[in-house]
Design a protein around this motif. Structure first.
Motif, short mmCIF file in Angstrom:
data_model
loop_
_atom_site.label_atom_id
_atom_site.label_comp_id
_atom_site.label_asym_id
_atom_site.label_seq_id
_atom_site.Cartn_x
_atom_site.Cartn_y
_atom_site.Cartn_z
N UNK A 1 -23.79 15.65 -43.65
CA UNK A 1 -24.20 17.10 -43.53
C UNK A 1 -24.03 18.22 -44.70
N UNK A 2 -24.45 19.25 -44.59
CA UNK A 2 -24.39 20.30 -45.73
C UNK A 2 -24.69 19.78 -46.82
N UNK A 3 -24.00 20.10 -48.15
CA UNK A 3 -24.30 19.87 -49.63
C UNK A 3 -24.15 18.42 -49.72
N UNK A 4 -23.40 17.49 -48.90
CA UNK A 4 -23.24 16.28 -49.21
C UNK A 4 -24.85 15.68 -48.82
N UNK A 5 -25.50 16.01 -47.93
CA UNK A 5 -27.07 15.69 -47.51
C UNK A 5 -27.93 16.29 -48.44
N UNK A 6 -27.96 17.45 -48.78
CA UNK A 6 -29.04 18.43 -49.32
C UNK A 6 -28.58 19.67 -50.04
N UNK B 1 -27.81 20.02 -57.47
CA UNK B 1 -28.55 19.83 -56.23
C UNK B 1 -28.52 18.36 -55.91
N UNK B 2 -28.92 18.06 -54.81
CA UNK B 2 -29.20 16.60 -54.46
C UNK B 2 -30.75 16.08 -54.10
N UNK C 1 -28.87 4.72 -55.00
CA UNK C 1 -29.39 5.53 -56.16
C UNK C 1 -29.16 6.81 -56.23
N UNK C 2 -28.93 7.47 -54.82
CA UNK C 2 -28.94 8.89 -54.68
C UNK C 2 -27.61 9.38 -54.77
N UNK C 3 -26.56 8.69 -54.98
CA UNK C 3 -25.09 9.22 -55.23
C UNK C 3 -24.95 10.27 -56.12
N UNK C 4 -25.61 10.44 -57.27
CA UNK C 4 -25.40 11.16 -58.24
C UNK C 4 -26.09 12.45 -58.11
N UNK C 5 -25.47 13.76 -58.04
CA UNK C 5 -26.19 14.95 -58.23
C UNK C 5 -26.85 15.37 -59.27
N UNK C 6 -27.53 16.46 -59.27
CA UNK C 6 -28.42 16.80 -60.62
C UNK C 6 -27.94 18.19 -60.88
N UNK D 1 -21.29 18.23 -52.56
CA UNK D 1 -22.30 17.89 -53.53
C UNK D 1 -21.89 16.69 -54.20
N UNK D 2 -20.53 16.55 -54.41
CA UNK D 2 -20.07 15.10 -55.25
C UNK D 2 -19.53 14.19 -54.20
N UNK D 3 -20.44 14.32 -53.21
CA UNK D 3 -19.85 13.23 -51.91
C UNK D 3 -19.85 11.76 -52.41
N UNK D 4 -18.43 11.16 -52.18
CA UNK D 4 -18.03 9.72 -52.27
C UNK D 4 -18.82 8.85 -51.36
N UNK D 5 -19.26 9.43 -50.21
CA UNK D 5 -20.15 8.72 -49.18
C UNK D 5 -21.63 8.69 -49.28
#
Length: 402
Positions: A300-305, A285-286, A177-182, A169-173
């Motif tokens: 994929x996974x939490x990095x995406x959604x 969430x993302x 504007x969507x880099x930050x999770x909520x 969820x805290x993906x560096x890739x």
């Protein structure tokens, strides 16, 4: 070692998503490098639920054989009223799950799942796992992609056919504007208790120790199930709370949990006092509308959604992502942009439906007053077989070609 596809798949992250992706790509003839930032693999959290849509894939990838001896196949999912402990509904699992959906429903310790994935990977010479290495950036050129990998204080490039962002969820890739999770405003409180301890025996008396139990209350809900072949119970309670430091655990005031559980059945309320120590996890969430793909990159996974956990499908969706991504890339290996676009288009409707199911569960499980009465009435009129049938779309899902 026969590697029919030229170029390597580079995966950032050796969690459930990344390790599953490594196996999925290797099983289809790709060489894979997995870079993990931690020096030692320590799976965050405690328990995990794996429904048949996930275990079917794990079985095909050779993972389930290593997991089942340490896992539990629960007999049912049971919903109970947290105040009265009255059973509201029951979804049969166990042998029924295997028969109906063609694969088992399994609950396990996350470390046991990670260990099973690593055992399967050890049998795959096409996979190289590098620890203490962080993928910082992706650059796309005419010949493919390249990543910058930080290791031992140095930054080195690594060429890739495709980069898979499986770094959570805290993906560096996940850029732009969507880099930050909520932060969702919810905390997950986790603990694990020995089934033979006083707390474990007391808990077994208020529920069904061979099942997944959900205790429902307007102010919180608690999920509990056995792990480690029944030697322990995994407990996770969800309450509103303020954001804490990013990471999979943090410090939060335990009085929040105690207050939420105060007006429940006495045996349940005592868990807040006696079942700890509890660790608080902030639920992030993302943006579900953000892109999952870019030239040379797929998340994929939490990095995406990353979604809320109320459908118990976070790990399952990561496993589905990993296997389907490998399948699409293998189907059209010479046209990566088309493969990635088709994969994303195929996955989005299912991810959105699962997220809606989680939101519905949260609404129903935290209902109060007339809404709670209506919920209980509906559940009372639905026999267990009908409740199981309601999950066919989710648990009965099969990836094409598997």
């Amino acid at each position: 070692m026969d590697i029919p596809h030229p170029g390597k798949i580079v995966i950032a992250g050796a969690g459930i998503a990344g390790l599953t992706a490594a196996l999925a790509f290797a099983s289809r003839g790709f060489a894979v490098d997995v870079f993990e930032r931690s020096e030692k693999l320590e799976e965050a959290g405690a328990g995990i639920q794996l429904s048949p849509n996930a275990t079917r894939i794990l079985d095909d990838l050779g993972v389930l054989q290593f997991l089942l001896p340490k896992a539990v196949q629960p007999e049912a999912v049971i919903l109970r009223d947290a105040k009265t402990l009255r059973e509201l509904a029951r979804v049969p699992l166990g042998a029924m799950a295997q028969k109906r959906w063609g694969a088992p429903y399994v609950v396990a310790h996350r470390a046991d799942l990670q260990g099973a994935l690593l055992e399967a990977i050890s049998l795959q010479p096409a996979i190289q796992l590098v620890k203490g290495a962080t993928v910082r950036s992706v650059t796309v050129g005419d010949g493919g992609a390249s990543v910058s990998v930080d290791q031992s204080g140095k930054s080195e490039p690594a060429d890739a056919r495709l980069v898979v962002g499986a770094d959570g969820v805290w993906s560096s890739l996940r850029g732009g504007a969507n880099a930050k999770s909520r932060f969702t405003g919810e905390l997950a409180w986790r603990t694990m208790i020995d089934s033979q301890s006083p707390q474990g025996r007391a808990f077994a008396e208020i529920g069904s120790p061979d099942s997944v139990m959900a205790f429902l209350h307007p102010g919180f809900h608690l999920i509990a199930y056995p792990v480690r072949s029944g030697a322990a119970f995994n407990l996770v309670a969800f309450t509103p709370g303020k954001g804490i430091a990013e990471g999979w655990s943090g410090k939060a005031d335990i009085s929040i949990l105690k207050q939420a559980m105060r007006n429940t059945a006495p045996a349940l309320a005592q868990l807040a006092e006696n079942a700890g120590p509890w660790t608080a996890w902030p639920i992030h969430t993302v943006d579900p509308n953000a892109p999952w793909i870019a030239p040379g990159l797929a998340l994929i996974g939490d990095a995406a959604h990353a979604m809320t956990p109320f459908a118990a499908q976070g790990a399952a969706m990561a496993i589905e992502d990993a296997d389907t991504l490998a399948a699409y890339v293998a189907a059209t290996p010479d046209d990566l942009p088309t493969a990635l676009a088709a994969w994303e288009a195929s996955r989005r409707p299912r991810i959105e439906k699962v997220a809606r199911r989680g939101a519905f569960n949260h609404f129903a499980w935290h209902a109060r007053g007339p809404v709670a009465l209506a919920r209980n009435l509906v559940l009372k009129t639905r026999p267990p077989e009908k409740l199981a049938a309601d999950m066919d779309w989710l648990y009965g899902w099969k990836p094409s070609g598997r």
